[in-house]
Design an enzyme around this catalytic site. Sequence first.
Site, mmCIF file in Angstrom:
data_model
loop_
_atom_site.group_PDB
_atom_site.id
_atom_site.type_symbol
_atom_site.label_atom_id
_atom_site.label_comp_id
_atom_site.label_asym_id
_atom_site.label_seq_id
_atom_site.Cartn_x
_atom_site.Cartn_y
_atom_site.Cartn_z
ATOM 1 N N TYR A 1 3.458 2.217 -7.601
ATOM 2 C CA TYR A 1 2.611 3.344 -7.978
ATOM 3 C C TYR A 1 1.131 3.071 -7.732
ATOM 4 O O TYR A 1 0.311 3.986 -7.798
ATOM 5 C CB TYR A 1 2.817 3.699 -9.453
ATOM 6 C CG TYR A 1 2.664 2.512 -10.380
ATOM 7 C CD1 TYR A 1 1.416 2.078 -10.799
ATOM 8 C CD2 TYR A 1 3.783 1.809 -10.821
ATOM 9 C CE1 TYR A 1 1.286 0.984 -11.640
ATOM 10 C CE2 TYR A 1 3.663 0.719 -11.661
ATOM 11 C CZ TYR A 1 2.406 0.302 -12.066
ATOM 12 O OH TYR A 1 2.282 -0.787 -12.887
ATOM 13 N N GLY A 2 0.772 1.795 -7.476
ATOM 14 C CA GLY A 2 -0.624 1.423 -7.262
ATOM 15 C C GLY A 2 -0.779 0.542 -6.041
ATOM 16 O O GLY A 2 -0.372 0.908 -4.939
ATOM 17 N N GLU B 1 2.639 -10.036 -9.656
ATOM 18 C CA GLU B 1 2.431 -9.125 -10.785
ATOM 19 C C GLU B 1 2.500 -9.807 -12.149
ATOM 20 O O GLU B 1 2.043 -9.232 -13.136
ATOM 21 C CB GLU B 1 3.472 -7.997 -10.732
ATOM 22 C CG GLU B 1 3.404 -7.145 -9.484
ATOM 23 C CD GLU B 1 2.078 -6.405 -9.351
ATOM 24 O OE1 GLU B 1 1.617 -5.815 -10.347
ATOM 25 O OE2 GLU B 1 1.493 -6.425 -8.254
#
Length: 239
Positions: free
Chosen positions: A64-65, A140
Amino acid sequence: MAKHSRQMRLTERHVGYLQADDPSDEMPPPPAGMHAATPDDHAQAIDTLLGPDRGHDEVWIFAYGSLIWKPACDFVEMRTGLVRGWHRAFCLGWNNRFRGSDANPGLMLALDRGGACNGVLYRLPTGQLDENMTKLLEREMGWLPSPFPPRWVNVKSGDRIIRAITFCIDRHSGRYVSGLSMGEIADMLATAVGSRGSMAQYLYATVQHLEDMGIHDPHLWQLQSLVADRIEAAYEPDH
C-alpha cells in the site's frame, strides 16, 4: 497498466530541494525499548504466518506504500486489489532516522482500521517462500517489537478474494499517531528528511506509482498538492 492523466502538483523539482546530508541504507541502532530483529526472529515470524509445513499453494503480499515502488522481494505475478476494513494513513511515527530527524521527524504510511484501501498484490515464487519472506521481514521488521506487525487480510481482486500478508498498525504500540489535521501532516511531509531521503520523495513516489497503476487515492492526492505548496513557499518565495 493505465497511465494517470491527472498532473501532480508535487514534482521531482520540489523533491530535489530536500536532500539527505549523509545518505545511507545502513540500519541505524534501534530506538529505546526496541531491539534489532535476528534471523531466528524472522524465521519464527515466517513459521507463524505460513505454518511449519508451508502448506500454501500461493503466498501474496499486499502493498500500500513504499513496497509498491520498491518491492522488497521477488514476485511472479502482480495485480491490483481492494482491502476492506483498513485504510492507508500516515499514522506510523515518529521517524527520526530513515526519513526524518529529531528536529523534523517523519511519519510513515501504515494500514489503520476502518474504510478501505486499494493497493497492489505481489505473488511470491512458490519454491522460494522463505527466502523472499525473509527479505520482506528484514525490510519491514528490522526492529522489534514491530509497531505494524504482519497479518493476513482478504483482498478483492477482479472476481477473486485473495488472502494476503500485509502490515497493519498496532494502535497500542506507542508509535501510533492519530488526530493530525491534513495541514499538520502536510507540514511534516514538506520538511522531514533522513538518511534514506525525504518524506516528500516518499509521498511523490507513492502517489505517482498508484496513479500509474490506475489507483487514485483522494487523501494522498490532496496531500501531494499541499506539500508542493509548502515546498514552493519555503524554497521559491518569488515563484
